[in-house]
Each structure stands twice: as C-alpha cells, then as structure tokens.
Design a protein around this motif. Sequence first.
Motif, PDB file in Angstrom:
ATOM      1  N   THR A   1      52.502  34.832  65.549  1.00 27.96           N
ATOM      2  CA  THR A   1      50.930  34.876  65.184  1.00 27.96           C
ATOM      3  C   THR A   1      50.048  34.134  64.320  1.00 27.96           C
TER       4      THR A   1
ATOM      5  N   ARG B   1      43.246  46.710  63.096  1.00 25.99           N
ATOM      6  CA  ARG B   1      43.685  45.709  63.163  1.00 25.99           C
ATOM      7  C   ARG B   1      42.500  44.367  61.762  1.00 25.99           C
TER       8      ARG B   1
ATOM      9  N   ARG C   1      58.129  52.071  57.764  1.00 30.51           N
ATOM     10  CA  ARG C   1      56.622  51.302  58.582  1.00 30.51           C
ATOM     11  C   ARG C   1      55.464  52.371  58.600  1.00 30.51           C
TER      12      ARG C   1
ATOM     13  N   GLN D   1      51.213  33.785  57.298  1.00 28.84           N
ATOM     14  CA  GLN D   1      49.692  34.134  58.291  1.00 28.84           C
ATOM     15  C   GLN D   1      49.002  33.606  57.233  1.00 28.84           C
TER      16      GLN D   1
ATOM     17  N   LEU E   1      53.064  41.106  69.541  1.00 28.83           N
ATOM     18  CA  LEU E   1      52.753  40.299  68.525  1.00 28.83           C
ATOM     19  C   LEU E   1      52.970  40.640  67.366  1.00 28.83           C
TER      20      LEU E   1
ATOM     21  N   VAL F   1      54.117  44.068  62.689  1.00 25.44           N
ATOM     22  CA  VAL F   1      54.191  44.211  65.047  1.00 25.44           C
ATOM     23  C   VAL F   1      53.096  44.318  65.081  1.00 25.44           C
ATOM     24  N   ILE F   2      52.546  43.903  65.909  1.00 28.74           N
ATOM     25  CA  ILE F   2      51.584  44.792  66.765  1.00 28.74           C
ATOM     26  C   ILE F   2      51.913  44.781  68.277  1.00 28.74           C
TER      27      ILE F   2
ATOM     28  N   TYR G   1      45.493  49.425  70.327  1.00 31.55           N
ATOM     29  CA  TYR G   1      46.385  48.495  69.411  1.00 31.55           C
ATOM     30  C   TYR G   1      47.610  49.741  68.145  1.00 31.55           C
ATOM     31  N   THR G   2      48.329  49.133  68.518  1.00 33.35           N
ATOM     32  CA  THR G   2      49.562  50.193  67.625  1.00 33.35           C
ATOM     33  C   THR G   2      50.240  49.141  66.380  1.00 33.35           C
ATOM     34  N   GLN G   3      50.112  49.934  64.979  1.00 34.64           N
ATOM     35  CA  GLN G   3      50.157  48.020  64.755  1.00 34.64           C
ATOM     36  C   GLN G   3      51.476  49.088  63.078  1.00 34.64           C
ATOM     37  N   PHE G   4      52.582  47.865  63.349  1.00 35.33           N
ATOM     38  CA  PHE G   4      54.066  48.466  62.484  1.00 35.33           C
ATOM     39  C   PHE G   4      54.485  47.901  61.688  1.00 35.33           C
ATOM     40  N   ILE G   5      53.506  48.351  60.268  1.00 41.05           N
ATOM     41  CA  ILE G   5      53.146  47.301  58.966  1.00 41.05           C
ATOM     42  C   ILE G   5      54.472  47.578  58.167  1.00 41.05           C
TER      43      ILE G   5
END
Lengths: 473, 210
Positions: B136, A223, A212, A279, B131, B175-176, A267-271
């Motif tokens: 989403t 984002r 991640r 999507q 989200l 996941v955000i 905003y904390t993104q787990f990519i």
Amino acid sequence: MSKSVQPIDAFARDLPRETRDAVLSSVMTRTAGRKAKLEADYENPDDLRRLAGKVKQHTLEHLDEYLEQAEAALIKNGATVHFASTAEDAREQVLAILKENGAKRVVKSKSMVTEEIHLNDFLQKNGVECVETDLGEFIIQIDGDTPSHIVQPIIHKNRRQVAQSFEELGLGDYNDDPQTITRRARKHLREKYLQSDAGMTGANFVSAESGRLVIVTNEGNARFGMAANGLHIALVGIEKVVPRDKDLGLLLNLLGRSATAQQLTVYTQFINGPRSKSQPSGPEQMHVIFLDNGRSRVLKSKERDILRCIRCGACLNVCPVYRQTSGHGYRAVYGGPVGAVLSPLLAGDDFSKYADLPKASSLCGACNEVCPVNIPIPELLLRLRSRANQEGIKSAGSPPMAPFAKLATSPKLWQTAMTASKAMNHLPITMMPVRPLQEWLKIRTLPKWSGGEFRRWMREREGEPRMDTNKHE
Amino acid sequence: MSEAQDIVMGAVKQALSGLRGKTSLPDYESEFLFSVRHKESEQDGWTEFGENFSAVSGKAMNEVGDLVEFLKEGGFEKGYCDPELKEQVGEVLVAAGLQVSYAFDHQRVDDYVFGITRASGVIAESGTVILNDEDTVDRLAALAPWVHVAVLTDQKKVFANIPQAIENLGNSSNVIWVTGPSKTADIEGILIEGVHGPGVQICLRIGGEN
C-alpha cells in the motif's frame, strides 16, 4: 427507593418506554442475526465455541508465560511495552508518553478498557484533547453520557436525540436522517484525525507467538487514527493475549458473527510494530500498555473464566434482564451478564457495592449458550451470590432466608408450614404474613401454592414396587 | 524490568501459583474453521471471492474498462493512483477523460474522490481484500477517498480461506483485511456505508484469466 427493590429493578421500572423499545428492538435483531449467521455457516457452531473457550481458558491458566512471550515478541517488532497495575498508573503512563512527544490532540477508537480507566476526563483535565472517533462513542462523548452496550454504545438513544446533539454542537441544522448524521460526523472527525498528534486504541487480541496486535472496527476509525499521525498507544487488558496466530483465525471467526452477524468485521488490522520504512503514513512509535486493574485478582478467584470474554456483547443481547434495563442499570462500565460477573470482581474491596448485580439474572442460561468462548456465566453468578452471602453482604430485594432455613431443617415444622401455607392462595398481598414478602410480591407473581404435594405423592408410592437402581450399573 | 511490570507479573504469577489441573492447549485442523459454504464451494478462488465480496457490498472487477465505466457513471472523476499502476490502470483512466494524480498530498486528502492502490491478496472464503504496509503506497490513499480500488496483480495471492491467509501474514509491520466498505449501524441499527473510510470498496484483478 424501597429497600426491598433491587436497584436494577428500580432502574428498569423507571426506564422510559422509548429507551426500552430502542434497546429491545436492537438486541432482538442482533440476536436473530447472530443465530442465523452461525447456523448457516457451521453444522455445529457449539463445537467452535467450546474450542475457543478451551483456548482462552488455557491461556488464562498460563497467562504469566504468554504475557512474557507477547512482551518479547512486541519488543522484537519494535514496540515499546509498558505495564500498569492500576487505572491510575495507566492514565499516568498514557499522559507521560503523550507529554514526551508533545502530543496535545489524540484521536481514540472504541475501547472498553479506556472507558474502564476513565481516560478521556483525565486527559482533558491535563490539557489533552481526546476525541472519540467511533460514531456511537463520539455521540456518547458530546452528550457527556456513558456507553450502555459493549458493541453498540448508543443503543439507548434514538435518531432524534442524536440529531439534537449534533445541532447543539454546531454540526448543521437539525436533521435526524442517519445518513446525514453519519456524513456530518465523517466531515467533523476527519479534521480531527488530520490535526491529531496521536492515535489511541485498545486491542481485541495479542498473539504471544508473533506479538501481532489485532484491532477490529467496522467504521475504519482505528485505521484512520493509525494513518493520520505518528504515535500509536494501545491500552490492552492482560487477558487479551492468545497463544498462536492460528487462534486469531478461530476467535475472529467467532467475534464478528457473535457481535454483528458478520463473518469478519470490516477492518481487521494485524499490527506488527510501527509503520514500515517505505510507508509515509502511520505511527513511527508504537506503545503497548498492558493493564491489570484488578484482572490478576479475578485470575486468582474461582471465577477466572470470565476473563475469557472477547467483548462481543452477545450475552447482553440475549439476556432478559438486560432487555428490560439497558446497560446503565448495571451502574458500571460493563453491563449485562458479563458485567454482572466482572463488575463486582473488578471492584476488589468494593465488592459489596456491586454484590447485588449477580442477582440480576433469572439464571436462564441463554448467556452461556451464545457466548463465543463458552463462559459458564450462570455458574459464576451463583458463585458470586454465594460469596456475597458468606461475606454477610445484605442487598436490597432479597427476602431474609433465616426463617426459611429454620423451616427447612425441621421436618415437622416444614410439614405444618406446607399445609398451612395453602392459605396464601387466598390471601391478598397486604395480608401476607412476612413483610418483606409483601414488598417482594408487589412486582412479582407467585405460582399457585401446592405445598405438601410431594409428600403425598411419596406416601402413595410407598406401597408400590421400588425401582431397582442397581440394574443400570 | 520496570517496577510496574514486576508488580503486574508478580500478581499474575501469584494468582496462578498452586493452580492444579490446568487446561491443555487444544490443537485443531484449519478445516475446523471453514464455513459450510466454503467447504462445499467448487468455484475457483477468485470467483468465490467475488461472490463473497459482493455479499458484503464490495465490487470485484476483472477489467480496467469496468472500472472506467463505474467511475464515469458514478461521477467519480478525480483521484489518486499508485505510480506503480500508472501504465496498467492510471493511463487507461486518463485516456478515458478522468483526472489522475500520482502524488498523494496529505494537505488535501478530500480532493481525491478515488484512490487506487495495490492489494496484497484476497481471501476467497470471506470476501476480504488484504492490504499491507509494503504494497500500500500510502495508508491514507487507501482510506480517505470515497472510492477505494485495490488492484490485485499477483494471481498467486488468492488465499482460499482465513487460516491460509493467517499463515501468510508474513513479516509486514501492518496488515489490514478489508471486508467491504466502511460501515456503521450505531444509529437505531440502520446500516450506513462510508463512515470514516471508503463508501465504495472495489477490488480489480489485472493480468488474470478471464
């Protein structure tokens, strides 16, 4: 510039009052906010910092294993992983990925590592538009300036300067209301996002366990950059890897509070790879470039602890030197106490160019006290001073120490000098016996000379009973 | 393995060779990360979430009616709604005279003043809305409109704290965590909300206990 004035001192001396005030007021607020937030939320915030420091130190000391793990996990998640040894390699790799995809317009979220490799200029020269989307970085870009703080890039600017830049760019008539400025940037940058071919980011952390990639922003720009186009390129320093997902919780808790007095950044993104099949928006391709650019050299050095840094900026905010100089005084991408350690180390063969920076510290230790990963910055600064000395690097502003060494190794000479130097209390600066000392004293005040006091004290004590040092063993 | 990878990995291995007395990986309990406020909280998860969400300028709602009232009062009359929420939310808004579209057109993202999408969970301790890519319906629909409404339908997805939410990140490719509206303090440290993302962040719980 006089040879006896350190470059950073000269920079601070010449810094416009307006800039110093802007920096000072902002860092004071941030320092107070950080302290209040951590103390309200934890009984012993230091325990958390120490734990995070150990996790990061462990990771660095096993970085080969964790990098391999992270790479395997990223590939499993569908990302393409690249490695770059130098800034030049990294720039070429970014360009190659963009060219392969016919991408000409890039939106970039805030990333110190892309600053470090001077990516924007390079892309522009190669026909790629790369727009900064963080508000502060956008202003830096349109002004042709460089960030002066890790978290708050335009800490050295005020609203009037920003309003002028916006007016010159054609974003409306002069208006220095921060809300109006922000709305104008929103409108302008939204078009850039929607027309973009690729999104460029850094990363705050990469979990070796799951692959991640964690990216935090408050504005939501990373984002947006990963929602409006189909190609994501992340440039990541090799030291950003952490062992487990659970460590992300620990570090995120510390990062938000230390940087901006928030429990979490907005905003904390787990990519975990390219967008999912269901999507419609976001990258179909994800590229991660792990960058060395001198980090393995730092890892080899005894100052490797500096690679724990999570770029929160707390040490800049609290540093009495940074407060007087702002970040540009450090002449490098990374300013403040962390920069004073990192810049000379990352410079490699150009160490001497930045060897004065470790002297830009009173060693007060405040940077260590606020560091979320407990980096012993003062100790590292001392090591670097010693290295400069061993390598015979002379930098401005340091009085020659040879006469002192001679005095300090001869008890008789020392005693004479201690007593004779009492005269200094009555001498005007211009009559000081050592010329470099005159220069040095122009911008500093010495305490009253009281040489010889210790010897007298010892003599007086000689008749007294001695403390039994064995008693406590 | 590429040449560049060989060089970087080789340099890292070489840097660490001969290093003695390495630091071991510390283990710790999740509780170690809990804030004092969370540890002492006796509220249920949703109530704790609501308070913490409000502290970061978010708005937690329990009734679709509250959302209708908020949108009407704010003059937010036109927006997008995830078709999966048509019956429970969209139609209620339409009945109240608001314009709702169930398709999100990328060519005119600025025409949607509000965007209503599903939440994948919330975190009580931090006041965070979760989200993910699967729940989403469109990343842009949750980001471009001025008002974003994240709708929580699964009551089991109220996570008590950050470690619990991390354990439940799942397999989603993205996941955000959203902890309040988009914000900046870049200009003179003055807080401005609604930079690139929503200026208003709402979380609406439906189907839960009141």
